[in-house]
Enzyme design. Structure first.
Site, PDB file in Angstrom:
ATOM      1  N   GLU A  46      60.878 -68.836  98.807  1.00 30.38           N
ATOM      2  CA  GLU A  46      60.372 -70.130  99.290  1.00 30.38           C
ATOM      3  C   GLU A  46      61.446 -70.703 100.190  1.00 30.38           C
ATOM      4  O   GLU A  46      62.537 -71.036  99.717  1.00 30.38           O
ATOM      5  CB  GLU A  46      60.164 -71.097  98.116  1.00 30.38           C
ATOM      6  CG  GLU A  46      58.861 -70.954  97.391  1.00 30.38           C
ATOM      7  CD  GLU A  46      57.674 -70.946  98.302  1.00 30.38           C
ATOM      8  OE1 GLU A  46      57.695 -71.629  99.346  1.00 30.38           O
ATOM      9  OE2 GLU A  46      56.719 -70.219  97.983  1.00 30.38           O
ATOM     10  N   CYS A  66      61.634 -79.181 101.174  1.00 27.60           N
ATOM     11  CA  CYS A  66      61.129 -78.215 102.155  1.00 27.60           C
ATOM     12  C   CYS A  66      59.771 -78.661 102.657  1.00 27.60           C
ATOM     13  O   CYS A  66      59.319 -78.217 103.703  1.00 27.60           O
ATOM     14  CB  CYS A  66      61.107 -76.809 101.581  1.00 27.60           C
ATOM     15  SG  CYS A  66      60.281 -76.695 100.036  1.00 27.60           S
ATOM     16  N   LYS A  80      70.410 -69.132  87.949  1.00 24.97           N
ATOM     17  CA  LYS A  80      71.602 -69.556  88.690  1.00 24.97           C
ATOM     18  C   LYS A  80      71.196 -70.789  89.496  1.00 24.97           C
ATOM     19  O   LYS A  80      70.595 -70.686  90.560  1.00 24.97           O
ATOM     20  CB  LYS A  80      72.052 -68.430  89.630  1.00 24.97           C
ATOM     21  CG  LYS A  80      73.496 -68.489  90.083  1.00 24.97           C
ATOM     22  CD  LYS A  80      73.911 -69.739  90.827  1.00 24.97           C
ATOM     23  CE  LYS A  80      73.765 -69.655  92.334  1.00 24.97           C
ATOM     24  NZ  LYS A  80      74.197 -70.942  92.972  1.00 24.97           N
ATOM     25  N   GLU A 118      64.749 -76.844 111.063  1.00 26.33           N
ATOM     26  CA  GLU A 118      64.737 -77.666 109.850  1.00 26.33           C
ATOM     27  C   GLU A 118      66.049 -78.450 109.745  1.00 26.33           C
ATOM     28  O   GLU A 118      67.122 -77.868 109.788  1.00 26.33           O
ATOM     29  CB  GLU A 118      64.585 -76.764 108.619  1.00 26.33           C
ATOM     30  CG  GLU A 118      64.436 -77.560 107.339  1.00 26.33           C
ATOM     31  CD  GLU A 118      64.173 -76.693 106.119  1.00 26.33           C
ATOM     32  OE1 GLU A 118      64.869 -75.667 105.960  1.00 26.33           O
ATOM     33  OE2 GLU A 118      63.284 -77.047 105.321  1.00 26.33           O
TER      34      GLU A 118
END
Ligand code: UN1
Length: 497
Positions: free
Chosen positions: A250, A284, A175, A385
């Site tokens: 992750e 990331c 997906k 973040e």
């Protein structure tokens, strides 16, 4: 008429059962419609799972070296189609062509590495405690693996998950992020062309809250691998924990580049420009904190600002542009709101800070490369973040101080130290609390054959890439063979030496 793309389920390219679709547009140009993709739900998933279960029965019996051979052909086909895939990827994801070529190359490297692993998949044979008895272990596939992937590496990240899962003998349901469905469509085409049995791979497009959540909750998908935000990862984690699923996460990062006064300054400037503004900061692993020693702070920052303000923004398909758009409106809004937070926290914007507008830029989600100075450790900009081209500069007085600042955030993906002092380098490798530490290189740029991942809230203890991911996608089976011809009782029967 928009081009109509499909799911790949049970060996066929097919619309969603509901007939619903969503649009995929170029983030550098809203007027450029790439196509319509199926908006899948549980009905599509049920068919995909039934097919994947058949695929698993066939594939788990295929010798692993043959499974590896399919991956080698995948590597060859990706190499042949590299330029075409890179262009399709830039069109839907936005990053500049040089970077999408790197993304495809990462997939190619992952394919060739996987091909070889098909001839290894080591187990162990060790001495038994008893005579005339063997003790050994080998790796078995698990079943149907559900892979949920992000927008920022539209080819590389699906391949990191899919190729090891396949070499280990699992079937997979992919997906991809709804912002980049075209690249994974090409990837599945390539897998089929390379000879993967059709039931072994399923592609279901759609939204995380719908088809993604359905995959996580499906009882016949025992393995889930997810790359994305820490908030979504936590939700997935609670479902998988309850259902006893194997899960690899992750998630976020707040990666720092530390620059000591003895560093090669030009190298450190090149490094932070690439780490912070490459992929428009949407990695990331992106450098989102720059830790500068008091002695070089002002001079380094002056030079960096000069370089950053000269980066050219624009479509990644046009030669000479350095920085592409953000992925979508929500992302642009989020980055903008972080600049407001920065101002409210008293940080000083030394370059950027605004949407980039004018001419063709008005048709895309462009944001100026932004540098904030005076960011205080512990403030929101220093800890959260942003996932955009925003770099927070923090000062420090000595190495210990820099390490403390690096380690005090909740994330722990990558870190970087620029220095010419070998002792400082080894101290950094030992004491920086991250999954990856770079010396004299930026926080981005992990290689496909090395384990990839982070500590603390970045992950849940697993790694992608390298040899470790093959353990994630397989179960250890232990076998004992007793050829003594009598009952030997472990821990009870003893022998004279
Ligand atoms: C990611 O941002 O999710 O190390 C992956 C790097 C790339 C992978 C980044 N090879 O920056």
């Amino acid at each position: 008429m928009a081009e109509r793309f499909r799911n790949y389920i049970a060996g066929e390219w097919t619309d969603s059962a509901s007939g619903r679709t969503f649009e995929n547009r170029n983030p550098a140009d809203h007027d450029d419609l790439i196509g319509e993709f199926p908006r899948s739900d549980e009905q599509d998933l049920s068919r995909a799972v039934e097919s994947a279960k058949r695929g698993f029965e066939q594939w788990r019996r295929t010798p692993a070296p043959l499974r590896g051979d399919v991956l080698r052909r995948v590597g060859d086909l990706l190499t042949e189609r590299k330029e075409e895939i890179s262009r399709a990827m830039t069109r839907e994801m936005g990053k500049v062509l040089n970077e999408t070529r790197g993304d495809v190359q990462e997939g190619i490297d992952t394919a060739y590495y996987a091909a070889v692993e098909g001839r290894r998949l080591f187990g162990h044979t060790v001495p038994s405690e008893l005579r005339d008895k063997w003790a050994m272990s080998y790796r078995r596939p698990i079943g149907v693996a559900g892979l949920i992937t992000p927008f920022n590496f539209p080819l590389a990240i699906p391949t990191w998950k899919m190729f090891p899962a396949l070499v280990c003998g699992n079937s997979v349901i992919l997906k991809p992020a709804e912002d980049v469905p075209h690249t994974s469509t090409i990837l599945v085409e390539v897998l089929i062309e390379a000879g993967l049995p059709p039931d072994v791979v399923q592609l279901v497009h759609g939204f995380g809250e719908e088809i993604g959540a359905a995959m996580v909750e499906h009882p016949e998908i025992p393995v889930i691998s997810f790359t994305g935000s820490t908030a979504v990862g936590s939700q997935i984690g609670s479902v998988c924990g309850r259902m006893h699923k194997r899960l690899s996460l992750e998630m976020g990062g707040k990666n720092a580049q530390i620059v000591m006064p003895d560093a090669a300054m030009d190298l450190a400037i090149e490094g932070v420009l690439w780490g912070a503004f490459g992929t428009t900061g949407q990695r990331c692993t992106a450098t989102s904190r720059l830790l500068l020693h008091d002695d070089i702070h002002d001079e380094f920052l002056d030079q960096l600002v000069d370089r950053a303000s000269r980066l050219t923004l624009g479509s990644g398909l046009v030669d000479g542009n350095d920085v592409g758009p953000l992925i979508n409106q929500a992302s642009l809004d989020k980055v903008e709101s972080y600049v407001e937070v920065a101002i409210s926290e008293g940080d000083e914007i030394v370059t950027g800070g605004k949407r980039a507008t004018g001419g063709a830029l008005d048709r895309g989600y462009f944001f100026q490369p932004t540098i904030l100075r005076g960011v205080k450790p512990g403030s929101r900009l220093a800890c959260e973040e942003v996932f955009g081209p925003v770099l927070s500069v923090i000062r420090f007085s000595d190495l210990e101080h820099a390490f403390r600042i690096n380690n005090e955030v909740k994330y722990g993906l990558s870190s970087s130290l620029y220095t010419t002092d070998v002792r400082a380098s080894f101290r950094a490798m030992q004491d920086l609390d991250n999954g990856i530490t770079y010396i004299n290189a930026p926080t981005i740029g992990a290689e496909a054959h090395m384990p990839f991942g982070g500590v603390k809230q970045t992950g849940n203890g697993h790694r992608e890439g390298g040899w470790e991911v093959y353990e994630f996608y397989s179960e250890t089976k232990v076998c004992y063979v007793d050829y003594s011809g009598k009952l030997q009782r472990a821990q009870i029967d003893t022998y004279d030496i």
